[in-house]
Design a protein around this motif. Structure first.
Motif, PDB file in Angstrom:
ATOM      1  N   ASP A 102      78.586  52.010 -12.430  1.00  0.00           N
ATOM      2  CA  ASP A 102      77.397  51.339 -12.974  1.00  0.00           C
ATOM      3  C   ASP A 102      76.287  51.410 -11.937  1.00  0.00           C
ATOM      4  N   PHE A 103      75.202  52.087 -12.270  1.00  0.00           N
ATOM      5  CA  PHE A 103      74.090  52.293 -11.335  1.00  0.00           C
ATOM      6  C   PHE A 103      72.817  51.589 -11.795  1.00  0.00           C
ATOM      7  N   SER A 104      72.993  50.543 -12.552  1.00  0.00           N
ATOM      8  CA  SER A 104      71.841  49.761 -13.002  1.00  0.00           C
ATOM      9  C   SER A 104      71.135  49.156 -11.795  1.00  0.00           C
ATOM     10  N   ASN A 105      69.808  49.187 -11.806  1.00  0.00           N
ATOM     11  CA  ASN A 105      69.025  48.631 -10.709  1.00  0.00           C
ATOM     12  C   ASN A 105      67.681  48.143 -11.254  1.00  0.00           C
ATOM     13  N   PRO A 106      67.636  46.866 -11.657  1.00  0.00           N
ATOM     14  CA  PRO A 106      66.389  46.331 -12.249  1.00  0.00           C
ATOM     15  C   PRO A 106      65.185  46.478 -11.333  1.00  0.00           C
ATOM     16  N   ARG A 107      65.424  46.503 -10.021  1.00  0.00           N
ATOM     17  CA  ARG A 107      64.303  46.634  -9.080  1.00  0.00           C
ATOM     18  C   ARG A 107      63.499  47.894  -9.358  1.00  0.00           C
ATOM     19  N   TYR A 108      64.196  48.939  -9.793  1.00  0.00           N
ATOM     20  CA  TYR A 108      63.503  50.202 -10.068  1.00  0.00           C
ATOM     21  C   TYR A 108      63.358  50.458 -11.561  1.00  0.00           C
ATOM     22  N   TYR A 142      65.610  50.321 -14.186  1.00  0.00           N
ATOM     23  CA  TYR A 142      66.607  50.899 -15.072  1.00  0.00           C
ATOM     24  C   TYR A 142      67.860  50.039 -15.093  1.00  0.00           C
ATOM     25  N   THR A 143      68.362  49.850 -16.315  1.00  0.00           N
ATOM     26  CA  THR A 143      69.540  49.015 -16.544  1.00  0.00           C
ATOM     27  C   THR A 143      70.545  49.763 -17.408  1.00  0.00           C
ATOM     28  N   ASN A 144      71.773  49.287 -17.359  1.00  0.00           N
ATOM     29  CA  ASN A 144      72.852  49.894 -18.140  1.00  0.00           C
ATOM     30  C   ASN A 144      72.937  51.400 -17.928  1.00  0.00           C
ATOM     31  N   VAL A 145      72.872  51.787 -16.657  1.00  0.00           N
ATOM     32  CA  VAL A 145      72.966  53.201 -16.300  1.00  0.00           C
ATOM     33  C   VAL A 145      74.379  53.485 -15.792  1.00  0.00           C
ATOM     34  N   LYS A 146      75.116  54.286 -16.513  1.00  0.00           N
ATOM     35  CA  LYS A 146      76.498  54.629 -16.148  1.00  0.00           C
ATOM     36  C   LYS A 146      76.571  56.116 -15.817  1.00  0.00           C
ATOM     37  N   LYS A 147      77.227  56.421 -14.703  1.00  0.00           N
ATOM     38  CA  LYS A 147      77.401  57.808 -14.282  1.00  0.00           C
ATOM     39  C   LYS A 147      78.877  58.065 -13.975  1.00  0.00           C
TER      40      LYS A 147
END
Length: 388
Positions: A290-296, A298-303
């Protein structure tokens, strides 16, 4: 005639009294008479700790010994009446316990011996062990039967409290290897001490770690809760090398190029988004990260095929959404982006403890990650030992 008879009777009486008095008189110099008492037994039995001793360290063995005689029997029991293991020496002159004692417990010993004069003697007594203010636990990593990469440090942590007497703790630690390996302990902070080799571990090395912490004073009234140990193996030599301007990730086995994958690393223009320079290690592997990062934004980012090599935020993972830049432009937020097939191939080849060497960036990896041992120069590392 009557006076003469009386004189004879009195004279006889005085003689009898004189004889009785002579039987109970003390000889000159204080010595006893011919009917004096028995001699005391020759055998003397001594125990350590002594009878009624308090605050006895639980790791120190209990000993019982005899002079001018031999021990017949020795028994040490705990509060429940259960015998504590021990062994009588072959010459029967001493006995020694062979198991550690508990904290804040009362123990009883009973010993009997026969002196060289044939007389029996006994010793009975109790003592109590120390009561620590606290007994914080400790952990060791890697654990038993693990196979790890050639950059894996040994880490002993004290999550429940700080260690004040670091030298005492470090003296209780031991690393044994199946082949010669130069290394050193270093205190990263008051709750963690790591051991790492000067250079990467030789592949295939068998490692045994022992930490004799039970009963050990940490300082501040804290004592070790339990001993620790671990046996693990160093796996094959695999090293990842990333020179960020090259836009590729090279994997070496035993010093030879094993695989080379096109990559997109952290953005060159922003040091905050660089893939930072330094030697890190593979810390974690997740088939989906899970690579979600609200600071930048983007949310709910799965790799897929995510391999963490820093708690600063750096991973090696697939990013098909960034396919256009992979192998050409550094455009990530610090991670190493690979094509999915390459990410899967690398993921399958990696083990925890593999080194990841990054060069060419504007920024250096800060020593805020959980594992930053290889960011510290060897000379400085040695100075971080409490025994230097």
């Amino acid at each position: 005639m009557r006076r003469s008879r009386t004189a004879v009777v009195l004279g006889t009486l005085f003689l009898a009294l004189a004889l009785v008095a002579g039987c109970t008189s003390e000889a000159p110099g204080g010595g006893g008479g011919s009917t004096g008492g028995d001699e005391p037994p020759k055998a003397k039995v001594v125990a350590t700790p002594a009878v009624d001793a308090k605050e006895v360290p639980p790791t120190e063995p209990v000993t019982v010994s005899v002079t001018e005689g031999t021990l017949d029997e020795v028994e040490l029991t705990n509060e429940g009446g259960k015998p504590v293991a021990g062994e009588l020496a072959a010459d029967k002159l001493s006995w020694k316990s062979s198991e550690v004692l508990g904290y804040a417990k009362k123990y009883t010993y009973t010993a009997s011996a026969t002196g060289t004069d044939g007389k029996k003697v006994e010793l009975k007594g109790t003592f109590t062990t120390l009561k620590p203010a606290k007994t914080p636990r400790a952990t060791v990593n890697p654990g038993d039967n693990a196979t790890v990469g050639v950059a894996m440090p040994i880490s002993i942590k004290f999550p429940e409290g700080k260690v004040t007497d670091k030298a005492a703790v470090e003296k209780a630690l031991k690393v044994e290897t199946s082949q010669p390996v130069e290394g050193s302990w270093a205190w990263l902070h008051d709750q963690q001490v790591d051991w790492r080799p000067k250079e990467y571990w030789p592949a295939g090395t068998k490692v045994t770690v022992t930490a004799k912490l039970y009963g050990l004073a940490y300082g501040g009234g804290a004592y070790g809760k339990a001993d620790l140990s671990s046996k693990f193996t160093i796996g094959r030599n695999q090293v990842v090398k990333i020179n960020t301007p090259d836009h590729k990730m090279n994997v070496y086995r035993d010093g030879k190029l094993f695989a080379s994958y096109p990559a997109s690393n952290g953005k060159d223009a922003d040091p905050n988004l660089n893939t930072p320079n330094g030697t890190m290690i593979v810390m974690q592997k997740d088939p989906i990260g899970d690579f979600s990062n609200p600071r930048y934004g983007y949310t709910n980012v799965k790799k897929k095929w995510a391999v963490r090599f820093s708690n600063h935020g750096e991973f090696i993972h697939e990013n098909e959404e960034n396919r256009a830049n992979i192998g050409k432009v550094n455009s990530s937020h610090g991670c190493v982006n690979l094509f999915e097939a390459d990410a899967k191939a690398y993921f399958d080849s990696a083990i925890i403890g593999d080194p990841v060497e990054v060069t060419g960036s504007q920024a250096n990896m800060p020593t805020t990650s959980d594992v930053y041992d290889w960011l510290i120069p060897w000379g400085q590392w040695q100075q971080m030992s409490a025994l230097r």
